[in-house]
Design an enzyme around this catalytic site. Structure first.
Site, PDB file in Angstrom:
ATOM      1  N   GLY A 294       0.826  -1.193   0.000  1.00 54.61           N
ATOM      2  CA  GLY A 294       0.000   0.000   0.000  1.00 54.61           C
ATOM      3  C   GLY A 294       0.865   1.250   0.000  1.00 54.61           C
ATOM      4  N   CYS A 295       0.251   2.397  -0.316  1.00 50.24           N
ATOM      5  CA  CYS A 295       1.010   3.642  -0.429  1.00 50.24           C
ATOM      6  C   CYS A 295       1.541   4.089   0.931  1.00 50.24           C
ATOM      7  CB  CYS A 295       0.162   4.724  -1.084  1.00 50.24           C
ATOM      8  SG  CYS A 295      -1.484   4.918  -0.377  1.00 50.24           S
ATOM      9  N   TYR A 296       0.657   4.186   1.919  1.00 51.73           N
ATOM     10  CA  TYR A 296       1.125   4.578   3.254  1.00 51.73           C
ATOM     11  C   TYR A 296       2.163   3.598   3.796  1.00 51.73           C
ATOM     12  CZ  TYR A 296      -2.551   8.172   4.009  1.00 51.73           C
ATOM     13  OH  TYR A 296      -3.345   9.283   3.950  1.00 51.73           O
TER      14      TYR A 296
ATOM     15  N   THR B  84       4.315   1.791   2.319  1.00 55.70           N
ATOM     16  CA  THR B  84       5.613   1.962   1.675  1.00 55.70           C
ATOM     17  C   THR B  84       6.398   3.089   2.347  1.00 55.70           C
ATOM     18  OG1 THR B  84       4.824   1.125  -0.449  1.00 55.70           O
ATOM     19  CG2 THR B  84       6.753   2.575  -0.501  1.00 55.70           C
TER      20      THR B  84
END
Lengths: 345, 345, 345, 345
Positions: free
Chosen positions: C148-150, C152
């Site tokens: 996921g973006c967060y 990472t």
């Protein structure tokens, strides 16, 4: 090929660095910035962290020529004309992103730019670097006057229909809208975030120094003197220019006719994309790329042709076009190092 | 005076609530919203937390009339015409912020709005509520067709010089730029943040339903049929409209002459402010207020008059003007409840 | 190598197209979108005008496998788990950008995602594709669960100091700030321009589905169960995530010590850049690129370590990392097709 | 009552003008600005066109006192302390929006502000103007130290639960996010539009001069020395502050308990609004108003209390609170001239 970038810490200079570090045939030989003398790029531009660049150096005429094949000037008006003649005489190619060599008439330069013009000799030598229009001359040029951002969008938008004589050439009105990076990196209240955000403002109505530049190119193309109305607006975004161009149709043509004309006119221009089906481009559709996208509406009620032309002002309106011109000058494929899709969203 | 607001959860409805809760003579009697039926305002609009409001109710013809003196319709096109005739017959004043009663010609309405028009009887009764132009008729009206946002900025900007016959009336071009709240609260990809931010786009070139509205008002004022070119653009901000208006001068006048003409024309209009000294207004200078600010440039090279006219589209372009009209209808001071300075920055 | 993209009209799918059209070893074999079935890319995405792409097709299990080497799933939660097992069995590599295969525990997936989990067999096979942490396993994987973006930004930011046991592992607080593209292309009032612009809002405090993902990875790395506080905020910009990470220092270390530790930890990670000299990265410094930039402050008054970690959520937080993982899986240079400098400004 | 505004062309000064021109009991007697000496407001602030204001004058100690009842200082740090002692001795009330009189300890001021502190005598006389906390002392004060923007949001957010001793007072972490107007009207690259737009950045982590201010107030309230972690971020919007506050719960309390506690604590505070039902406020919900909205989450997994507190930094964080304090000092209703609903959208 070894390149120097003068004015390497402004937005156009910075974009040149982004493009040239990924260019297969050009290496950055030196970067000149009086403002950040002696610093390395990483300190000044953390986003370039990890990119190997020469240390920023102040302007030094002799050093600049040393070992350099081409110099890009990304400087404010009035600077490049002091250095370019000497470089040209030494056989170094120059691409000037400022306005110093765009106007062939010294008096017009003086009137609109308020500086002493370059000498007629070098003004005459310079080739106006609107890549799509002047490709052959660019290929042979020693000195390129890289077009202004507004003129790039405006001229690419209006030229085909003007040359085709489908419009009343006295009726042209260009309403330009630009992102704030177009005003450069110099500080001013007019580009202070809290004053600019959530705000649209008009500026320099009928007085922008890009007016004589557009008129010069269009007059040459049309073989008659063109005078037009040009107004400019600042919109709260970073990148992008959209020109809405109005011209009275003198012929009975449809939007489809205009699309066909432009597709034919730009058939060998990889960076010009023509919109069909009554759709118009938006600035985000060219964000970060070297494209100029153009769409049309014919208002049958008023017989007006409305042209919408968009570019990324830092790319096709400055650094991207400069690299495109370098490619053409060197006989490389025009798109070398410029095959970047727009960033969306 | 007791007011009902129909469409109370759209942006114009919401702004009406902001204005009427601070209005000394009007109380909000009922708020109608089919979308949020049965909820209280605080749940729907947390920013109104603490403001006492009637519970949101669905549309109910009889309930709406009950105990109400004036009804504001902040509804999409095609809604208010279903309810207004009955209310008028019951003696209730109606202020319609939608386009249903603006065009006197039913066929024009059908052509541009694609809905069945209201009956001619009520179209004829309706008074176009551009407060500065129609004050006397508004004072006597039962049904106000509150102007569109673009027409407000455009007409206030061009009318004085058109009536004065200083311009070629066939040459008018209006280039409109609007913040995104003008597109309303309905969801669409075109108003999705990631698509709209950092983007300028043109839309409905020559096809916006505000065109016949502007032409109708200008034609009446000029006593001749006016046809004009009108284009619209979405800019990445929430509030504000800026119209850049172009017209060929038919008389030899200076920018100062134009300023004087407008100052005189609007001398009794507290919400119109004329800029002097070659400065132009920006949208932020009217943010959150009911002002329309107007500035001018005369391009002597092309004999073009360029007019810049700005409003806050939610205020003078919608809810603010509606309250201004209510004030005029009731014989109160025109600025009652509207003495809000722009929010800057 | 032939790739299929499922979910090709969302923001991650779109970014995959941008990256893969410039990738030297991957060609786009098919693009799947149920929403825009049968249209060509140009109609749906005018910014890709001129790029040759397969026609958008609806989901078709058999067609998807036909001639395809790798499938990228850029789909919402709950979709990819329906298709991936069969593809894996056919020997097709899968890179899943959704959350379906990230959590090893089916019950955690059910608790946080509210869908039926994938079968344990495929959950066990999947490799968590945080390229910098799991490079060897990724090289051998058939199924990548792309982070996921967060997570990472958060994991890359905290992992080295946690593994080094310099912090109290019970004290971790992550305050995430994200641009609006992270919410995807689906319409909602929360991503409507006029509601989101000029606004910062907190959401899902302590309840975001990325929490168990971060905890799982950190727990594995630290060999002990990690529970942490994670909050998320929407900020008015399109791209970018900044995580501010707080942890109590358990050792007496300076900011310089931390910088050294991270430089060493990421010495073979070309996309992680460590800031020195007490400077912190901003999201614009990685805009449009695959970098994760990290900076530090040690607050000696409170013995807190503050870590600032930024990524472009659409790139390193989604499509960029997916391509990085594809490169690793194929044994290509990790940065292939990803050498894009950030776009600045 | 006659007021002078010193620093009338910065953002707080400007907001004071907006508020005082609509205040029923205060008139603006003089406006002082060294930067725009001799100009009238209209030239400097076109948005105030039509508002009658005294001509901008440079600082003149004697003139300032002449006929003035109260002086608002909206000046940078280090200025007001040069003028306030003399004014106080002349019996003129002073409300200082700068940080010069907030810290009771001269050495702390010197450490964090790097200026010579005001004398202890006047530091002792000054009353910290957080209206909700200090109402009685404000009513009797001659010199108000108006709180900083971050401290206003932070203290109102954390104080009730700290006084109630429901949290571990050593565990407080405040993560602040501010719009760019908070950085003032002075030009810098950090507030240049093109650098700030589409960007989130952390700054002054653990080093912001508002830290000792928050700690001083909380220590007094808790009767014990409080040390906390405070970090600040710039987000791309003009107005608004959101503080996310983290504290370890020392008691077993629910989110509902916290809501009840805060409702009770602020029952007489018309500008503090407590959110219920697990919703959190966003900055847009207080835009242009004097409200402070507060919401809560209890993360049961980690026993963390998360508090979200929002204000408009120019209003409750500066000019609005200054007027609120003036109202309290004069015995007027606290909300006089401040009944402005938030501007939404």
């Amino acid at each position: 090929m070894k390149a120097a970038i003068v004015g390497a810490t402004g937005y156009s200079g910075l974009e040149l660095i982004r493009l040239l570090t990924n260019h297969p045939y050009i290496t950055i030989h030196s970067v000149v910035s009086n403002s950040y003398d002696g610093k390395n790029g990483e300190e000044v531009y953390p986003h370039l962290s990890g990119v190997e660049l020469p240390r920023l150096a102040p302007m030094d005429k002799d050093g600049l020529a040393d070992g350099t094949d081409v110099v890009f000037f990304a400087t404010p008006s009035g600077v490049s004309k002091e250095y370019i003649p000497e470089l040209i005489e030494k056989g170094i190619k120059c691409i000037d992103l400022s306005g110093d060599f765009r106007l062939k008439s010294p008096s017009l330069y003086k009137e609109w730019y308020k500086y002493t013009p370059a000498s007629q000799k070098y003004l005459s030598q310079s080739v106006y670097g609107l890549s799509e229009i002047n490709k052959e001359k660019i290929a042979d040029a020693k000195l390129i006057a890289n077009p202004g951002c507004y003129p790039t969008a405006a001229i690419l938008g209006i030229l085909p229909v003007l040359k085709q004589r489908w419009i009343d050439e006295t009726s042209i009105i260009i309403d330009g809208k630009s992102g704030v990076s177009g005003a450069g990196r110099g500080l001013s209240l007019g580009t202070h975030f809290a004053e600019t955000n959530e705000n649209v403002k008009a500026y320099k109505l009928g007085k922008h120094q890009h007016i004589p530049e557009i008129e010069q190119v269009l007059s040459n193309a049309a073989n008659q003197s063109i005078t037009l109305t040009f107004s400019t607006h600042l919109v709260p975004m970073t990148r992008g220019i959209l020109c809405t161009i109005y011209a009275k149709l003198s012929e009975k043509v449809t939007s489809e006719n205009v699309v066909s004309l432009y597709k034919e006119f730009y058939r060998n221009s990889p960076f010009v994309r023509i919109r069909e089906n009554g759709t118009y481009p938006s600035t985000k559709e060219v964000y970060g790329s070297n494209f100029c996208d153009i769409g049309f509406a014919v208002d049958e009620r008023t017989n007006q042709l409305i042209i919408v032309s968009v570019i990324d002002n830092v790319m096709k309106g400055a650094a991207g076009q400069a690299v495109q011109n370098a490619n053409i000058m060197m006989g490389w494929k025009e798109t070398t190092g410029l095959e970047l899709s727009p960033l969306y969203p």
